[in-house]
Structures are given as structure tokens and as C-alpha cells.
Design a protein around this motif. Structure first.
Motif, PDB file in Angstrom:
ATOM      1  N   ILE A  70       0.832  -1.205   0.000  1.00 23.37           N
ATOM      2  CA  ILE A  70       0.000   0.000   0.000  1.00 23.37           C
ATOM      3  C   ILE A  70       0.871   1.260   0.000  1.00 23.37           C
ATOM      4  CG2 ILE A  70      -1.642   1.335   1.369  1.00 23.37           C
ATOM      5  CD1 ILE A  70      -2.943  -1.335   2.173  1.00 23.37           C
ATOM      6  N   PRO A  71       1.892   1.375   0.862  1.00 25.40           N
ATOM      7  CA  PRO A  71       2.726   2.578   0.818  1.00 25.40           C
ATOM      8  C   PRO A  71       3.397   2.812  -0.535  1.00 25.40           C
ATOM      9  CG  PRO A  71       3.069   1.429   2.890  1.00 25.40           C
ATOM     10  CD  PRO A  71       2.238   0.517   2.023  1.00 25.40           C
ATOM     11  N   SER A  72       3.755   1.740  -1.250  1.00 19.81           N
ATOM     12  CA  SER A  72       4.366   1.907  -2.575  1.00 19.81           C
ATOM     13  C   SER A  72       3.401   2.582  -3.535  1.00 19.81           C
ATOM     14  CB  SER A  72       4.787   0.547  -3.141  1.00 19.81           C
ATOM     15  OG  SER A  72       5.809  -0.046  -2.369  1.00 19.81           O
ATOM     16  N   VAL A  73       2.150   2.114  -3.563  1.00 21.32           N
ATOM     17  CA  VAL A  73       1.161   2.711  -4.453  1.00 21.32           C
ATOM     18  C   VAL A  73       0.866   4.148  -4.027  1.00 21.32           C
ATOM     19  CG1 VAL A  73      -1.195   2.534  -5.336  1.00 21.32           C
ATOM     20  CG2 VAL A  73       0.149   0.464  -4.972  1.00 21.32           C
ATOM     21  N   ILE A  74       0.771   4.372  -2.725  1.00 21.95           N
ATOM     22  CA  ILE A  74       0.483   5.720  -2.219  1.00 21.95           C
ATOM     23  C   ILE A  74       1.559   6.704  -2.649  1.00 21.95           C
ATOM     24  CG2 ILE A  74       0.322   7.115  -0.125  1.00 21.95           C
ATOM     25  CD1 ILE A  74      -2.203   5.538  -0.754  1.00 21.95           C
ATOM     26  N   GLU A  75       2.826   6.283  -2.626  1.00 23.55           N
ATOM     27  CA  GLU A  75       3.901   7.183  -3.025  1.00 23.55           C
ATOM     28  C   GLU A  75       3.799   7.566  -4.502  1.00 23.55           C
ATOM     29  OE1 GLU A  75       6.086   8.787  -1.109  1.00 23.55           O
ATOM     30  OE2 GLU A  75       4.963   7.861   0.527  1.00 23.55           O
ATOM     31  N   PHE A  76       3.323   6.637  -5.331  1.00 26.18           N
ATOM     32  CA  PHE A  76       3.116   6.959  -6.749  1.00 26.18           C
ATOM     33  C   PHE A  76       1.920   7.890  -6.928  1.00 26.18           C
ATOM     34  CE2 PHE A  76       5.362   2.813  -7.679  1.00 26.18           C
ATOM     35  CZ  PHE A  76       6.419   3.393  -8.356  1.00 26.18           C
ATOM     36  N   VAL A  77       0.874   7.666  -6.152  1.00 23.04           N
ATOM     37  CA  VAL A  77      -0.394   8.374  -6.349  1.00 23.04           C
ATOM     38  C   VAL A  77      -0.385   9.765  -5.720  1.00 23.04           C
ATOM     39  CG1 VAL A  77      -2.845   8.347  -5.696  1.00 23.04           C
ATOM     40  CG2 VAL A  77      -1.781   6.290  -6.617  1.00 23.04           C
ATOM     41  N   ASP A  78       0.298   9.912  -4.601  1.00 27.05           N
ATOM     42  CA  ASP A  78       0.248  11.163  -3.844  1.00 27.05           C
ATOM     43  C   ASP A  78       1.045  12.273  -4.527  1.00 27.05           C
ATOM     44  OD1 ASP A  78      -0.330  13.007  -1.930  1.00 27.05           O
ATOM     45  OD2 ASP A  78       1.034  12.193  -0.415  1.00 27.05           O
ATOM     46  N   ASP A  79       0.531  12.693  -5.657  1.00 30.87           N
ATOM     47  CA  ASP A  79       1.159  13.731  -6.469  1.00 30.87           C
ATOM     48  C   ASP A  79       0.040  14.449  -7.215  1.00 30.87           C
ATOM     49  OD1 ASP A  79       2.228  14.531  -9.350  1.00 30.87           O
ATOM     50  OD2 ASP A  79       3.961  14.530  -8.017  1.00 30.87           O
ATOM     51  N   LEU A 195      -8.371  -2.797   3.573  1.00 33.72           N
ATOM     52  CA  LEU A 195      -9.330  -3.155   2.524  1.00 33.72           C
ATOM     53  C   LEU A 195      -9.987  -1.918   1.936  1.00 33.72           C
ATOM     54  CD1 LEU A 195     -11.040  -6.273   4.168  1.00 33.72           C
ATOM     55  CD2 LEU A 195      -9.193  -6.241   2.476  1.00 33.72           C
ATOM     56  N   ARG A 196     -10.355  -0.967   2.785  1.00 29.24           N
ATOM     57  CA  ARG A 196     -10.968   0.278   2.288  1.00 29.24           C
ATOM     58  C   ARG A 196     -10.012   1.015   1.367  1.00 29.24           C
ATOM     59  NH1 ARG A 196     -12.561   0.810   7.728  1.00 29.24           N
ATOM     60  NH2 ARG A 196     -10.936   2.384   8.089  1.00 29.24           N
ATOM     61  N   ILE A 197      -8.761   1.089   1.756  1.00 31.35           N
ATOM     62  CA  ILE A 197      -7.758   1.812   0.963  1.00 31.35           C
ATOM     63  C   ILE A 197      -7.535   1.124  -0.382  1.00 31.35           C
ATOM     64  CG2 ILE A 197      -5.317   2.463   0.858  1.00 31.35           C
ATOM     65  CD1 ILE A 197      -5.501   2.704   3.988  1.00 31.35           C
TER      66      ILE A 197
END
Length: 246
Positions: A70-79, A195-197
Motif C-alpha cells: 500500500i505505501p508503494s502505491v500511495i507514493e506513486f499516487v500522492d502527487d 481493505l478500504r484503501i
């Protein structure tokens, strides 16, 4: 990467529903008296619980291009640019040609109908784009909150010290961080948030809605069908030796 997160979550839910019976209920344990078999069952139950913790924390390992977390995807998305691009993709889903019009309409009527349909699609597209931005921002915010939560830290510390490794102190503890021991139930809130995330990320990154609720029902049914039909008939230590041998 978000597709793989969904796969990992499904496997984790499989384990979770089995543990709901094996670990968190007395459905099996009440059949096993004080005996050598009880020792084996306790080992089995502890191993089942530990693998759930391992798989859950694996979803939250540090972000890296090769880590399906999850943190890997968040780092890509949080831009801002990435979120805007995903919002544009959501908006474009309503940018196609309007529905076919009635061939019996006059040219003027077709023109009016076409204009109305385009306006409706444009409004829907804008609403969908706004929902994408809201959903992605929500996923990022909740992921940041879970990552710094005491529940996640406690589970990770347990994994690092007593499951994945045998450590006197974890790296976090060596750095002076005080981490409370994991309590029963800590994993429930972390799993539900995970799961929500994942649902939000999969919806707005992949453009496909998903709900784990139905799969949880299937996982529960599978686990119940196995374990409710699993019967133990073990002689306890309190019974006479001759009867035990018989």
C-alpha cells in the motif's frame, strides 16, 4: 501493482476467515482435552495467527518500486499531477458519443437531443472526476494515518521481533521508540482500513470498482464448511491408561 494488492488482500481474507474459527472461536479447541494433541493444536493455532500477522504487515512494508505494498502505491499516487491525470481518465469515461437518437426525429430535434445528451455526459464526467480526486485523497490520508497508527506499529514490532526474526530489540526500539505490545483485535482495525484503501485505489487507479464484502462471504463459507465438519475424538490425560490405549 494495485491489481497485485487485490490478490494479496484476497489471500489474507482467506486466512482471516479460517482464523476466525481456528484462533478466535472455541469450535475446535473445546473438542480437545488436556493431552499431547492439545500441544500440537496450540502450535498449529499460533502458526495460523502468525501468518495472518505476517501477510497483513507485508501489505504495509516500506515503499519501493518492487514492493507490492500500500505505501508503494500511495507514493506513486500522492502527487497533484498524477491525481489530475487519474481524474481526467475518470472524466473521459463519459466523453464518448451520446446514445443513438430516434431516427424519426427531425434534424432540429436531433440537434437539441444531442446537445442535451452532451451536457448530461459532461456533468457526469465532471462528477466522476471529482469523485476520483476525493477518493484518491481519502486513500492517501487514511494510508498515512494507518502507517503511523500504534496498532500497525505494535503488529510490525511483533512480526519483526518474534516471527520474522528473533530479536531482543527491533530497530524502532533501538531508536528509542516505545511500542506497546500488540493486543488481540489490533489486526482487525488495520485489516479493515487496508481493505478500504485498496478498494479506493483499485477503483480510481484501475478504473474498476471492487468490494471485498462478497469475497469475504465466500471465504467464510469455505472455512465453515471445512472446520464445522472437522471432528476430534481425543482421549484426555484424565482418562484411565487402558481406555486411552483402547
Amino acid at each position: 501493482m494495485t491489481e497485485r494488492l487485490v490478490d494479496h488482500a484476497h489471500y489474507l481474507l482467506d486466512i482471516r476467515e479460517n482464523n476466525a474459527i481456528v484462533v478466535y472461536s472455541d469450535q475446535l479447541s473445546k473438542q480437545i482435552p488436556r493431552s499431547y494433541a492439545a500441544n500440537a493444536f496450540n502450535v498449529f493455532r499460533e502458526a495460523m495467527h502468525q501468518i495472518e500477522m505476517v501477510r497483513l504487515i507485508a501489505l504495509w512494508d516500506q515503499p519501493h518500486v518492487d514492493n507490492e505494498t500500500i505505501p508503494s502505491v500511495i507514493e506513486f499516487v500522492d502527487d497533484d499531477e498524477v491525481i489530475q491525470a487519474l481524474a481526467d481518465a475518470a472524466r473521459a469515461m463519459y466523453g464518448g458519443a451520446p446514445e443513438p437518437m430516434d431516427p424519426n426525429e427531425t434534424a432540429e430535434e436531433r440537434e437539441i437531443t444531442l446537445r442535451v445528451l452532451k451536457e448530461i455526459n459532461a456533468k457526469r464526467g465532471e462528477e466522476h472526476a471529482n469523485s476520483a480526486v476525493e477518493g484518491l485523497r481519502k486513500a492517501v490520508a487514511e494510508a498515512r494515518a494507518v502507517k503511523s497508527s500504534p496498532q500497525l506499529k505494535s503488529i510490525r514490532n511483533l512480526r519483526n521481533k518474534h516471527v520474522a526474526h528473533y530479536l531482543t530489540q527491533s530497530n524502532a526500539e533501538k531508536n528509542g521508540e516505545i511500542i506497546a505490545p500488540m493486543k488481540v483485535g489490533d489486526e482487525k482495525s488495520v485489516l479493515e482500513a487496508s481493505l478500504r484503501i485498496i478498494e479506493l485505489l483499485y477503483c480510481w487507479v484501475n478504473g474498476v470498482g471492487i468490494s471485498f464484502q462478497d469475497s469475504q462471504k465466500v471465504d467464510k463459507k469455505c472455512a465453515e464448511e471445512l472446520w464445522t465438519n472437522c471432528k476430534f475424538d481425543i482421549a484426555g490425560r484424565s482418562k484411565p491408561r487402558a481406555k486411552m490405549l483402547k
